[in-house]
Design an enzyme around this catalytic site. Structure first.
Site, PDB file in Angstrom:
ATOM      1  N   LYS A   1      31.131  34.440  34.569  1.00  0.00           N
ATOM      2  CA  LYS A   1      30.040  34.401  35.541  1.00  0.00           C
ATOM      3  C   LYS A   1      28.743  34.889  34.896  1.00  0.00           C
ATOM      4  CE  LYS A   1      33.191  35.095  39.437  1.00  0.00           C
ATOM      5  NZ  LYS A   1      33.691  35.973  40.505  1.00  0.00           N
TER       6      LYS A   1
ATOM      7  N   ASP B   1      28.748  36.090  47.552  1.00  0.00           N
ATOM      8  CA  ASP B   1      30.166  35.711  47.630  1.00  0.00           C
ATOM      9  C   ASP B   1      30.534  35.205  49.031  1.00  0.00           C
ATOM     10  OD1 ASP B   1      31.916  35.728  45.463  1.00  0.00           O
ATOM     11  OD2 ASP B   1      31.896  37.921  45.349  1.00  0.00           O
TER      12      ASP B   1
ATOM     13  N   GLN C   1      33.551  42.068  42.139  1.00  0.00           N
ATOM     14  CA  GLN C   1      34.731  41.283  41.755  1.00  0.00           C
ATOM     15  C   GLN C   1      35.975  41.827  42.457  1.00  0.00           C
ATOM     16  OE1 GLN C   1      34.670  38.476  40.013  1.00  0.00           O
ATOM     17  NE2 GLN C   1      36.877  38.197  40.028  1.00  0.00           N
TER      18      GLN C   1
HETATM   19  N1  GUN Z   1      38.271  37.175  42.755  1.00  0.00           N
HETATM   20  C1  GUN Z   1      38.797  35.932  42.730  1.00  0.00           C
HETATM   21  N2  GUN Z   1      37.885  35.032  43.157  1.00  0.00           N
HETATM   22  C2  GUN Z   1      36.771  35.716  43.449  1.00  0.00           C
HETATM   23  C3  GUN Z   1      35.484  35.337  43.933  1.00  0.00           C
HETATM   24  O1  GUN Z   1      35.163  34.164  44.193  1.00  0.00           O
HETATM   25  N3  GUN Z   1      34.605  36.359  44.106  1.00  0.00           N
HETATM   26  C4  GUN Z   1      34.922  37.639  43.844  1.00  0.00           C
HETATM   27  N4  GUN Z   1      34.002  38.568  44.063  1.00  0.00           N
HETATM   28  N5  GUN Z   1      36.091  38.031  43.414  1.00  0.00           N
HETATM   29  C5  GUN Z   1      37.014  37.065  43.200  1.00  0.00           C
END
Ligand code: GUN
Length: 290
Positions: A57, A124, A101
């Site tokens: 990311k 998110d 995350q």
């Molecule tokens: N863990 C797995 N997928 C995601 C996501 O799309 N966002 C976040 N913050 N954590 C994750």
């Protein structure tokens, strides 16, 4: 359709296009004297998969001109400490988006943390206000990244959802539940299978669009798939030194009319959706039109 000629729903190529457009817009803003967008990336602990996702990311942000601000905290961080960091990031004018995350270590109250994020920075889309907008079909909220990425991918390839029988396998908070709501919004007839579903193949065999988000590698076999179905694989599992999806790709590609690969399908689209949500947050903060 001839056997073995299913369309590959290429999330990597579409992501490339989306990211070029994002970069062009950001370059334009910066050339006009504006600050670049910024995304705070919060990672607690040392889960190796999360470390890889977060690194991807951050790299994607930097490539399009979004500043990524890393907040990497030890696994013994308390809920209170994390809430204090969120409050600080909420108040920071230069921060457009906040990504925490998931999963967080089990001693941290994830719901409390997610709810503490300012909804206008919740790129998110997990805050109850943004999830609520998805339920209420209110425009202007943030749609969670994987559902948004899948929606863009299906749209790009002209996959019609209105009136279609769509089956989602997995009802998780991050993907299955928000995705099912988005598909409903698009006019699909949605069935959601989960851990208590008696016989998932009864459902999957009827699906015109089959979407799997379980994290069980190779769960979806050809005999569970309807001839000509569109198959979307959200699973990412490490098996030995291979990355595998939920779908037995080699078998199922013979039967599907279109299928996402793993890797190179939904994964890059999820990251592109995060970049889009961050750009949207930035535009709103600066009062810019999209
Ligand atoms: N863990 C797995 N997928 C995601 C996501 O799309 N966002 C976040 N913050 N954590 C994750």
């Amino acid at each position: 359709m001839e056997k073995g000629l299913s369309t590959i729903l290429d999330g990597r190529s579409l992501s490339e296009l989306i990211r070029q457009e994002i970069k062009q817009e950001i370059d334009h803003h910066v050339a006009s004297g504006r600050r670049p967008p910024a995304l705070a990336v919060v990672l607690v602990g040392e889960d190796p998969a999360s470390q890889v996702y977060v690194a991807n990311k951050q790299k994607a942000c930097e490539k399009v001109g979004i500043r990524s601000l890393p907040y990497f905290l030890p696994s013994n961080t308390t809920t209170q400490e994390l809430l204090e960091l969120i409050a600080q990031l909420n108040a920071e004018e230069q921060v457009d988006g906040i990504l925490v995350q998931l999963p967080l270590p089990p001693h941290i109250n994830s719901q409390e943390v997610i709810t503490a994020i300012n909804p206008s920075k919740d790129v998110d889309g997990f805050h109850p206000e943004n999830m609520g907008k998805l339920v209420a079909r209110m425009e202007g909220g943030f749609v969670p990244c994987t559902p948004l990425g899948i929606d863009l991918l299906l749209k790009h390839y002209g996959v019609e959802l209105k009136g279609k029988d769509v089956v989602v396998v997995g009802e998780g908070f991050i993907v299955g539940r928000p995705l099912s709501l988005l598909l409903l919004w698009r006019g699909a007839t949605v069935s959601i299978c989960h851990i208590h579903t008696k016989d998932i193949s009864q459902y999957t065999k009827r699906a015109e669009v089959l979407i799997s988000a379980t994290g069980v590698p190779g769960l979806i076999k050809a005999h569970m798939v309807r001839e000509g179905a569109v198959v979307v694989d959200i699973g990412i599992s490490r098996v030995g030194d291979r990355i595998m999806g939920d779908v037995d790709f080699e078998e199922v590609k013979e039967k599907a009319s279109a299928i996402t690969p793993v890797p190179g399908g939904v994964g890059p689209m999820t990251v592109s959706a995060l970049l889009l949500n961050t750009l949207k947050a930035y535009r709103k903060r600066l009062g810019l039109l999209g």
